[in-house]
Write an enzyme that holds these catalytic residues in place. Sequence first.
Site, short mmCIF file in Angstrom:
data_model
loop_
_atom_site.label_atom_id
_atom_site.label_comp_id
_atom_site.label_asym_id
_atom_site.label_seq_id
_atom_site.Cartn_x
_atom_site.Cartn_y
_atom_site.Cartn_z
N HIS A 6 -11.69 -1.96 9.76
CA HIS A 6 -10.67 -2.70 10.49
C HIS A 6 -11.19 -3.11 11.87
CE1 HIS A 6 -8.17 -0.52 7.54
NE2 HIS A 6 -7.32 -1.52 7.68
N ARG B 201 3.97 2.76 2.99
CA ARG B 201 4.81 1.83 3.75
C ARG B 201 6.28 2.14 3.58
NH1 ARG B 201 0.21 0.94 6.19
NH2 ARG B 201 -1.18 -0.51 5.11
N ASP C 295 -10.27 -6.96 0.45
CA ASP C 295 -9.52 -6.37 1.54
C ASP C 295 -9.18 -7.52 2.51
OD1 ASP C 295 -8.27 -4.39 3.01
OD2 ASP C 295 -10.00 -3.06 3.04
N ARG D 42 -7.37 10.49 2.45
CA ARG D 42 -6.92 9.47 1.48
C ARG D 42 -7.72 9.56 0.19
NH1 ARG D 42 -7.64 3.96 4.43
NH2 ARG D 42 -6.60 3.14 2.56
N ASP E 264 0.86 -1.19 0.00
CA ASP E 264 0.00 0.00 0.00
C ASP E 264 0.89 1.23 0.00
OD1 ASP E 264 -2.90 -1.00 0.58
OD2 ASP E 264 -1.71 -2.05 2.08
#
Length: 369
Positions: free
Chosen positions: A183, A78, A255, A140, A70
Amino acid sequence: MSSALYRDCARLFMVGFPGPRIDDDFAALMKEGLFGAILFKRNVGTAQETAALCREIKSRAGRPFTLAVDQEGGRVARLRGAPFTTLPTLRELGLRGDLGVAERVGRLLAHELRAVGFDWNFAPVLDVDTNPANPVIGDRSFSRDPDEVGRLGVAMARGLEAGGVASCGKHFPGHGDTTTDSHLTLPRLPHDLERLHRVELVPFRAFAQAGLASLMTAHVLFDALDAQVPATMSPRVLQGLLRQELGFDGVLVSDDLEMKAIAEHYSVEEAAVQGTLAGVDLFLVCHNADVQRGAIEALVRAVESGRVPRSRIDEAHRRLARLEARFTRGPEDRVATLGDTEHQALAEGLASGVSGKDPTEVMLAARPV
């Protein structure tokens, strides 16, 4: 349990592993047929260390093995610190509204990812920034305007793919208006179909029409589409809406199945089986080796029992083979090409709001990918 069938089902999985070295569990799964691996902050170090790890993984695989990450820009990146280029958020790019800049940023990302050995970037975000209370999307996203998100997202994805890295628009059919983070819990959107077609689906329609490499599913319940199961597990959402109505024929990747939106409501094993039936081609299972193996074994049993048609596995293989042939490379080392002054010029120009022609365009276009 047939070893050939196990390998065929394992190919529908991309996994994460715990740290900066290949551990025994990951090495075993790699031998058993995984499509690839996703690397996180826990796996990467300096540019040289990251490139060495990517080379080791691909060398030990002894076959095409796809590495993903990502690297969106902004807070989701990252690979950080020199010689990698620090890029602004997608929101900041969106405020410029410049398709040429978005494409050049995609090319820059591709160049840096290829330099250390990545084949696939899980970017750009195609969610529309309609909810200021959204805890996971926010900056984002390119914009509150669905058309702008589509235009800029397609431009960035084209830049990535022109630079030799597969793009992945996310999170279909839209995570931008949720008030919770998948998440941590299973979000639900109550919007009617008219609203979804007018807002959430606009960027994904543009992405599908552009023929780009891949899309990622959202672990979100959409009442107007399927109020029973999240999009990742819904044939109505993935086959009916995405494949048939929007005409998307690229790779569809889930995901992470270990996110609480899935794991607290369904077993990961059942999510993998239902997701395969719904139309997912590749599953991310990013943390626990026992869970990764359990999901593969559950899919094997579902094929053996006839619950999952073998044709569905073959269809996923065809799409994955197409992406692999175009983007997956063997071990390589181009770390020395990182840190170019032209990259920094682009980043500094974006940070200062400078517009106009950027010197990276010619340089990036001329480089071999």
